[in-house]
Design a protein around this motif. Structure first.
Motif, PDB file in Angstrom:
ATOM      1  N   VAL A  51     -36.414  22.355  48.438  1.00 45.93           N
ATOM      2  CA  VAL A  51     -36.228  23.742  48.034  1.00 45.93           C
ATOM      3  C   VAL A  51     -36.597  23.903  46.567  1.00 45.93           C
ATOM      4  CG1 VAL A  51     -33.778  23.355  47.479  1.00 45.93           C
ATOM      5  CG2 VAL A  51     -34.565  25.670  47.984  1.00 45.93           C
ATOM      6  N   ASP A  52     -37.161  25.036  46.213  1.00 41.30           N
ATOM      7  CA  ASP A  52     -37.502  25.344  44.828  1.00 41.30           C
ATOM      8  C   ASP A  52     -36.227  25.569  44.024  1.00 41.30           C
ATOM      9  OD1 ASP A  52     -38.261  26.910  42.415  1.00 41.30           O
ATOM     10  OD2 ASP A  52     -40.241  26.987  43.355  1.00 41.30           O
ATOM     11  N   GLU A  53     -36.100  24.876  42.904  1.00 43.61           N
ATOM     12  CA  GLU A  53     -34.872  24.961  42.111  1.00 43.61           C
ATOM     13  C   GLU A  53     -34.577  26.367  41.613  1.00 43.61           C
ATOM     14  OE1 GLU A  53     -34.752  23.044  38.324  1.00 43.61           O
ATOM     15  OE2 GLU A  53     -36.776  23.638  37.759  1.00 43.61           O
ATOM     16  N   ARG A  54     -35.598  27.227  41.536  1.00 40.25           N
ATOM     17  CA  ARG A  54     -35.419  28.564  40.968  1.00 40.25           C
ATOM     18  C   ARG A  54     -34.665  29.520  41.882  1.00 40.25           C
ATOM     19  NH1 ARG A  54     -41.658  28.514  39.066  1.00 40.25           N
ATOM     20  NH2 ARG A  54     -41.725  27.473  41.097  1.00 40.25           N
ATOM     21  N   VAL A  55     -34.424  29.109  43.149  1.00 40.54           N
ATOM     22  CA  VAL A  55     -33.602  29.930  44.041  1.00 40.54           C
ATOM     23  C   VAL A  55     -32.300  29.202  44.400  1.00 40.54           C
ATOM     24  CG1 VAL A  55     -35.555  31.197  44.975  1.00 40.54           C
ATOM     25  CG2 VAL A  55     -34.796  29.110  46.132  1.00 40.54           C
TER      26      VAL A  55
ATOM     27  N   LYS B 128     -39.806  24.834  64.961  1.00 45.91           N
ATOM     28  CA  LYS B 128     -39.326  25.719  63.907  1.00 45.91           C
ATOM     29  C   LYS B 128     -37.934  25.290  63.472  1.00 45.91           C
ATOM     30  CE  LYS B 128     -39.525  29.757  61.627  1.00 45.91           C
ATOM     31  NZ  LYS B 128     -40.568  30.074  60.620  1.00 45.91           N
ATOM     32  N   VAL B 129     -37.836  24.817  62.215  1.00 48.10           N
ATOM     33  CA  VAL B 129     -36.538  24.449  61.654  1.00 48.10           C
ATOM     34  C   VAL B 129     -35.945  25.695  60.993  1.00 48.10           C
ATOM     35  CG1 VAL B 129     -35.286  22.970  60.045  1.00 48.10           C
ATOM     36  CG2 VAL B 129     -37.288  22.082  61.265  1.00 48.10           C
ATOM     37  N   LEU B 130     -34.824  26.155  61.518  1.00 45.06           N
ATOM     38  CA  LEU B 130     -34.155  27.342  61.002  1.00 45.06           C
ATOM     39  C   LEU B 130     -33.110  26.941  59.964  1.00 45.06           C
ATOM     40  CD1 LEU B 130     -33.674  29.038  64.472  1.00 45.06           C
ATOM     41  CD2 LEU B 130     -35.419  29.597  62.773  1.00 45.06           C
ATOM     42  N   GLY B 131     -32.403  27.936  59.453  1.00 45.72           N
ATOM     43  CA  GLY B 131     -31.342  27.679  58.479  1.00 45.72           C
ATOM     44  C   GLY B 131     -31.690  28.249  57.120  1.00 45.72           C
TER      45      GLY B 131
ATOM     46  N   GLY C 205     -36.454  25.463  57.232  1.00 42.40           N
ATOM     47  CA  GLY C 205     -35.077  25.804  56.951  1.00 42.40           C
ATOM     48  C   GLY C 205     -34.178  24.607  56.681  1.00 42.40           C
ATOM     49  N   THR C 206     -32.888  24.926  56.570  1.00 40.85           N
ATOM     50  CA  THR C 206     -31.906  23.955  56.079  1.00 40.85           C
ATOM     51  C   THR C 206     -31.231  23.138  57.173  1.00 40.85           C
ATOM     52  OG1 THR C 206     -30.207  25.693  56.113  1.00 40.85           O
ATOM     53  CG2 THR C 206     -31.392  25.346  54.038  1.00 40.85           C
ATOM     54  N   ASN C 207     -31.578  23.354  58.435  1.00 40.23           N
ATOM     55  CA  ASN C 207     -30.949  22.599  59.519  1.00 40.23           C
ATOM     56  C   ASN C 207     -31.582  21.211  59.620  1.00 40.23           C
ATOM     57  OD1 ASN C 207     -29.411  24.870  60.046  1.00 40.23           O
ATOM     58  ND2 ASN C 207     -30.699  25.561  61.732  1.00 40.23           N
ATOM     59  N   THR C 208     -31.369  20.446  58.580  1.00 42.14           N
ATOM     60  CA  THR C 208     -32.011  19.143  58.425  1.00 42.14           C
ATOM     61  C   THR C 208     -31.180  18.307  57.465  1.00 42.14           C
ATOM     62  OG1 THR C 208     -34.115  18.088  57.848  1.00 42.14           O
ATOM     63  CG2 THR C 208     -33.458  19.956  56.507  1.00 42.14           C
TER      64      THR C 208
END
Length: 336
Positions: free
Chosen positions: A110-114, A66-69, A102-105
């Protein structure tokens, strides 16, 4: 650049304690599929939120690693076929979606709309502190509470020195006419909430008496990250038709005490938009608004603790800081 197929990530192999050996492990994992509206971001900084801790402790073992962030700032290095909000080379910040890795990478999809443009006045680390808390505070104030620049009355921000509270105080002062009352009890947190703009800072240990002293006509709006055991107090200190917006979900919560004064209870979950409204650009737009407020000197970053680099050791210590319950502001982890 030629996009690699794998990227260095920090993941939890199984749910458990912050001290478990397999809670923070460095792995090479696939970058993943890039959808038509996706960006690939080279992550320069992340922050740690309570949702990271909750996810690390309780994800399904079969979902590991599980990659969190759920906060990041970085640079766009590749884009999907239908991307129209960003280009390669743009600096961005965002919280992403709990429904994706998640972002711990090093490379994150990521979807540009967020995603919003990174404030130019901030470093990557200072920017990474803001997305999740800004989205939560903004949606609570302007979607759930429906506040506007013309709004008056009183707003009680529980946990005023916490991550969301630190942003909510600033946004409420800048964009509404409400009187902001924050709760804090330690010297450091009282000073922090006051410096961010709270009109009054009261002690949550003596909530009813101190709230009534500063708002004898009743509080109109309450932001609640700590709802357990507080519903009856909220009903007592709120005005008729007052509103609570909560972000937690204590077991057995009973909101019946609110009925007598026709008070309302709503929840805010910043992942609602990416999970259930994928075509919405509302989080993109609000993050751009926040970036503008930051660059104009109206909103400041809420970083109060820093670690580096983005590796298993730093993330473990960042999680430990969040779990302590004593954090003022945000903790971030920056690339070396």
């Amino acid at each position: 650049m030629t996009l690699p197929t794998t990227t260095k990530s920090i993941a939890a192999l199984s749910p458990g304690s912050v001290d478990d050996a397999d809670a923070f492990v460095e792995l090479e994992l696939p970058v993943g599929d890039i959808g038509p509206r996706d960006l690939v971001v080279q992550v320069k900084a992340v922050s740690v939120n309570p949702v990271d801790v909750k996810q690390r402790r309780g994800f399904a073992p079969q979902d590991g690693p599980k990659v969190l962030g759920y906060d990041a700032a970085g640079t766009v290095v590749a884009i999907g076929a239908d991307v129209d909000l960003f280009a390669v080379g743009d600096d961005v910040f965002y919280a992403g979606s709990i429904g994706r890795p998640g972002t711990n990478t090093e490379l994150h999809v990521v979807d540009e709309r967020v995603v919003g443009r990174k404030p130019v006045s901030l470093s990557y680390g200072d920017a990474a502190a803001l997305p999740l808390t800004s989205i939560t505070a903004w949606e609570a104030l302007f979607t759930e509470m429906r506040l506007t620049t013309e709004s008056t009355g009183t707003l009680l921000v529980m946990g005023g020195a916490g991550g969301v509270g630190s942003v909510m105080i600033q946004l409420a002062r800048a964009l509404t006419g409400v009187t902001v009352i924050a709760t804090a009890s330690r010297t450091e947190s009282i000073t922090w909430a006051g410096e961010l703009g709270a009109h009054h800072v009261i002690d949550h240990h003596n909530l009813a008496a101190e709230a009534k002293a500063v708002a004898p006509q009743g509080i109109n709006y309450i932001f609640s990250p700590f709802s357990a055991g507080n519903v009856e107090i909220y009903a007592d200190i709120m005005a008729v038709r007052g509103t609570v917006v909560a972000i937690d979900e204590p077991a057995g919560l009973d909101i019946l005490p609110l009925k007598s004064k026709s008070q309302s209870w709503q929840w805010e979950l910043m992942f609602t938009v990416p999970l259930h409204m994928p075509d919405s650009t509302s989080q993109h737009e609000l993050l751009n608004r926040v970036a503008d407020l930051v660059d104009r000197g109206i909103v400041r970053t809420t970083v109060n603790k820093r670690f580096s680099p983005i590796d298993a050791v730093s993330l473990r210590e960042a999680h430990r800081a969040v779990e302590s319950g004593a954090m003022v502001g945000k903790v971030i982890v920056e690339a070396g």
